[in-house]
Design an enzyme around this catalytic site. Sequence first.
Site, short mmCIF file in Angstrom:
data_model
loop_
_atom_site.label_atom_id
_atom_site.label_comp_id
_atom_site.label_asym_id
_atom_site.label_seq_id
_atom_site.Cartn_x
_atom_site.Cartn_y
_atom_site.Cartn_z
N GLN A 113 61.90 87.90 97.12
CA GLN A 113 62.88 88.17 96.59
C GLN A 113 64.19 87.88 96.21
OE1 GLN A 113 63.66 92.01 95.27
NE2 GLN A 113 61.28 92.88 95.82
N CYS A 150 55.91 100.04 98.23
CA CYS A 150 55.63 99.30 99.08
C CYS A 150 56.04 98.64 100.32
CB CYS A 150 54.60 98.04 98.30
SG CYS A 150 53.97 98.67 96.64
N ASP A 202 57.84 84.86 103.28
CA ASP A 202 58.83 85.86 102.05
C ASP A 202 59.39 85.50 100.34
OD1 ASP A 202 57.97 87.55 99.66
OD2 ASP A 202 56.72 89.43 100.76
N LYS A 229 59.77 88.06 88.75
CA LYS A 229 60.87 88.96 89.37
C LYS A 229 62.43 87.96 89.38
CE LYS A 229 58.73 91.11 93.35
NZ LYS A 229 58.81 92.45 92.77
N HIS A 285 56.87 94.30 103.06
CA HIS A 285 56.62 94.95 101.58
C HIS A 285 54.37 94.42 102.09
CE1 HIS A 285 54.17 94.85 97.55
NE2 HIS A 285 55.59 95.08 97.26
#
Length: 408
Positions: free
Chosen positions: A195, A358, A192, A218, A116
């Site tokens: 997700q 993105c 990261d 999220k 991302h």
Amino acid sequence: MYEDFPTLKTKINGRRLVYLDNAATTLKPKRVVEKLKEFYYTSYSNVHRAVHTLASRATVELEESRERFAEFLGVSPQEIIFTSGTTMAINLVAVSLLRSGLLKENDLVLTSLLEHHANFVPWLRLSRFHGYRLEYIKPSGRFGTLEMDDLMSHREKNPKVLAITGLSNVTGQRIPVEELRNIFPNAIIVLDGAQLLPHERVKPKEIGVDFLAFSLHKMLGPTGVGVLYGRKELLEQMEPFLYGGEMIDRVSLEDVTFNELPYKFEAGTPNIADIVASKEALAYLEEIGFEVVHERVERLTQLALEELSRVDGVELYGPLDERQHGIVSFNIKGVHPHDVAHILDQEFGVAIRSGHHCAQPLMNLLKEQSLLDFPNSTCRASFYLYNTEEDVRIFVEGVKKVKEWFSR
Ligand code: PMP
């Protein structure tokens, strides 16, 4: 569960909302919204400084959130920094590593073409000003799949920093995060988790990552809250990212000394109420159980992949096997993704995302491999715990109809 999410009662042109844009942000359970209200009405004040009752209530509530997240990750509360989201957390890590000399000119930063922009642009732009080298791990597998060999082929390069996603927000591929430490024994690993964390409890110390960033919005929480885990030994050596109130110990005309961890990295008034309400989102997920959430999302993902793979003219991206979780990226040949998303919304009440998500470096790779009809764009459906098989059925029927209408 349906009752816990009032947004699910929304009608779109008279149809029941089928919300499949969970990778962008999730809906909020009543419990989170009610906590916000209760907190604002009974305990809201600024934190840490004043001695009055409201201030101490607010401070206790905020620090309780920190403790809950520390327990969740199996780390110390001193290693939990609240930010505005994953984006700010990754910027914090990159800038602070540079300011403290832990990352220097000519060092190598390794990232991937799956990232991302939040885990790509900071490393790219800062390399311009600080002269470190930047290399990219290129997914060589089917439709943008990162294979083990792609990681292994960079092993000898001994990067100073490895900045990588745990789960692609475009293809839904889960990266083997447990293997990263073995492959890159000396790297500062920045994961990261934006997700991945909504679907899995990740223990950064067990898998040996140094930094882990994720966003509460999220995973059922409010917007504007990110959690950054940082390994204490590194945080202690690092220069703060933001300067101001709360993060200092003493200030003179010559210099300052910093507050202890984690406050050294939390300049200014934090997003108090949203941080407080975040612990309700975590508690809700823990009560249902991350395993249950995972199993349900896995079933829906595989069902959607299976059904869509039977539709002629639908192109699917990603590994299309058990590595793919929660996200299905696709295109209908000859139809612009924005048209697909618009019609699914207007005619079927199905909310999906279309665009580059993105992640332009990955889009460019798919384009290079002649896998995209339209530059920089796919449709993306993403699932979470409140979705059902009926949702998948309505979505797939919608896709079939869009395809049919455009092929007339
Ligand atoms: N990384 C990934 C993989 C993401 O999917 C996102 C959000 N789409 C981000 C980072 C950025 O998160 P935020 O916008 O909450 O900072």
